[in-house]
Design a protein around this motif. Sequence first.
Motif, PDB file in Angstrom:
ATOM      1  N   HIS A 101       4.342  -5.173  21.281  1.00 47.89           N
ATOM      2  CA  HIS A 101       3.559  -4.002  20.889  1.00 47.89           C
ATOM      3  C   HIS A 101       4.382  -2.735  20.698  1.00 47.89           C
ATOM      4  O   HIS A 101       4.405  -2.161  19.607  1.00 47.89           O
ATOM      5  N   SER A 111       4.780  -1.466  16.860  1.00 45.23           N
ATOM      6  CA  SER A 111       3.673  -0.551  16.610  1.00 45.23           C
ATOM      7  C   SER A 111       4.039   0.914  16.795  1.00 45.23           C
ATOM      8  O   SER A 111       3.463   1.784  16.140  1.00 45.23           O
ATOM      9  N   SER A 165       7.358   2.524  13.559  1.00 52.55           N
ATOM     10  CA  SER A 165       6.591   3.500  12.781  1.00 52.55           C
ATOM     11  C   SER A 165       7.178   4.903  12.899  1.00 52.55           C
ATOM     12  O   SER A 165       7.300   5.628  11.904  1.00 52.55           O
ATOM     13  N   TYR A 201      -6.273  -0.215  18.561  1.00 46.51           N
ATOM     14  CA  TYR A 201      -6.514  -1.582  18.094  1.00 46.51           C
ATOM     15  C   TYR A 201      -6.989  -1.548  16.646  1.00 46.51           C
ATOM     16  O   TYR A 201      -8.095  -1.953  16.314  1.00 46.51           O
ATOM     17  N   ARG A 258      -6.350  -8.864  10.329  1.00 45.27           N
ATOM     18  CA  ARG A 258      -4.893  -8.693  10.256  1.00 45.27           C
ATOM     19  C   ARG A 258      -4.346  -8.838   8.843  1.00 45.27           C
ATOM     20  O   ARG A 258      -3.688  -7.945   8.320  1.00 45.27           O
ATOM     21  N   SER A 289      -2.810 -12.071  19.265  1.00 43.94           N
ATOM     22  CA  SER A 289      -3.797 -11.172  19.835  1.00 43.94           C
ATOM     23  C   SER A 289      -5.164 -11.832  19.981  1.00 43.94           C
ATOM     24  O   SER A 289      -5.807 -11.747  21.037  1.00 43.94           O
ATOM     25  N   ARG A 294       0.168   8.020  19.297  1.00 40.43           N
ATOM     26  CA  ARG A 294       0.843   7.147  20.261  1.00 40.43           C
ATOM     27  C   ARG A 294       1.067   7.816  21.611  1.00 40.43           C
ATOM     28  O   ARG A 294       1.730   7.269  22.483  1.00 40.43           O
ATOM     29  N   ARG A 318       1.186 -12.124  14.511  1.00 38.43           N
ATOM     30  CA  ARG A 318       0.775 -11.100  15.485  1.00 38.43           C
ATOM     31  C   ARG A 318      -0.729 -11.168  15.716  1.00 38.43           C
ATOM     32  O   ARG A 318      -1.208 -11.028  16.846  1.00 38.43           O
ATOM     33  N   SER A 369      -5.540  -2.626  12.903  1.00 37.09           N
ATOM     34  CA  SER A 369      -4.469  -3.432  12.315  1.00 37.09           C
ATOM     35  C   SER A 369      -3.496  -2.603  11.483  1.00 37.09           C
ATOM     36  O   SER A 369      -2.288  -2.865  11.490  1.00 37.09           O
ATOM     37  N   GLU A 398      -1.408  -0.699  13.993  1.00 40.44           N
ATOM     38  CA  GLU A 398      -0.542  -1.645  14.711  1.00 40.44           C
ATOM     39  C   GLU A 398       0.647  -2.059  13.853  1.00 40.44           C
ATOM     40  O   GLU A 398       1.739  -2.300  14.377  1.00 40.44           O
ATOM     41  N   ASN A 399       0.425  -2.162  12.558  1.00 44.13           N
ATOM     42  CA  ASN A 399       1.479  -2.596  11.634  1.00 44.13           C
ATOM     43  C   ASN A 399       1.805  -1.504  10.613  1.00 44.13           C
ATOM     44  O   ASN A 399       2.131  -1.805   9.464  1.00 44.13           O
TER      45      ASN A 399
END
Length: 347
Positions: free
Chosen positions: A290, A294, A298, A19, A151, A184, A323, A180, A21, A24-25
């Motif tokens: 997700h 994410s 990536s 979690y 974010r 969330s 991951r 996004r 940001s 996640e991005n």
Amino acid sequence: MWAFIKKYFGWRDWAVLVYNSIFENLFVLLYILVREQKWTTQDLTATIVFLLFSMFSTTYGYLINDYADMELDRRHGKSNTFENDSRGRALWITMLFLFLSVATGWYFSDRMTFLELWLAWIFISTFYSLPPLRFKERGKPGLLLVVLAQRLLPVLLVFTAFDFHRTGEMVLLAVYVFFRGISSDVNHQVEDYENDIKTGTSTFAVSSGRRVARGMLRFSLEMEKVLLLIVLLYITHTLAWMDFLPLLCWLLTVLLYVGMLLFGYKQQWVDQKDPNPFSHPGTVFQFLHHSYPSVILSLVLSLILVYFEPVFILLFIFLLWVRRVFSLEMIKKSFVYNVIRKAGRDA
């Protein structure tokens, strides 16, 4: 030492990696590296430092929130990182991670815009929970501020840290990340609605009502799916210069999203499935919200970087570890694995 790291830096089963940001991005940062052909060893170093900065900063954000809510969480029987610590110990540990955030963020301090955004992020993150401002209890303005801090500001920091100045692309990517974040955070407020009612916490969901909050969540989820499709198509245009192999890899990745998006709409409109990805893990909706942006994006972009500069294999392996791609348990829980297994049974 390890117990200390696991408890505070590894906050709630390493949420700092999940979690976060930036993580996640992360495809935004990796896209910038490919787009601008930033794949030297120096660029890899900057990327590693920025990821460390994001981890320390995210940990500070989580810890300052737990520090502010120590007494509130104790009264409601909620888990809190500092539940067995004194307020003094909790404060110095929180300040330690702020110091580590400053130490790593200083690497990019020669950029004035980075410093300005960074200070804004620290201010909002700090007073998200701390009185007297306590933004989390400010209804709609509070929701906007938390999305901004958790974010939008992080992705703007990416743009400034890596000297990305393509305005149209910045706006498109930032708007997608914003939605996004809305999805969330509104979902989090909907899930905490009953507890917040009991404690008199005036979140957006409480002040606007659960029905309005759920409507906002549904709208935001739809927006992020459409926006990601637009982002993917635009990236395809900007990366058309790549060699055959990386371009083919990218095109297959885009086709995967288009296929899953159409399948998701069929599930949602024809089969009347609930499209909330937070309520139904392991579904196509969770994959679209997700797993795809994410994880898959990536990994694919980092693999493309490896094609152009092999030293980026270090980053690729790190992302595989973060991951948990090596985890058989995680693989078995994934939507893609379940689809393949079902197809095999039906064949």
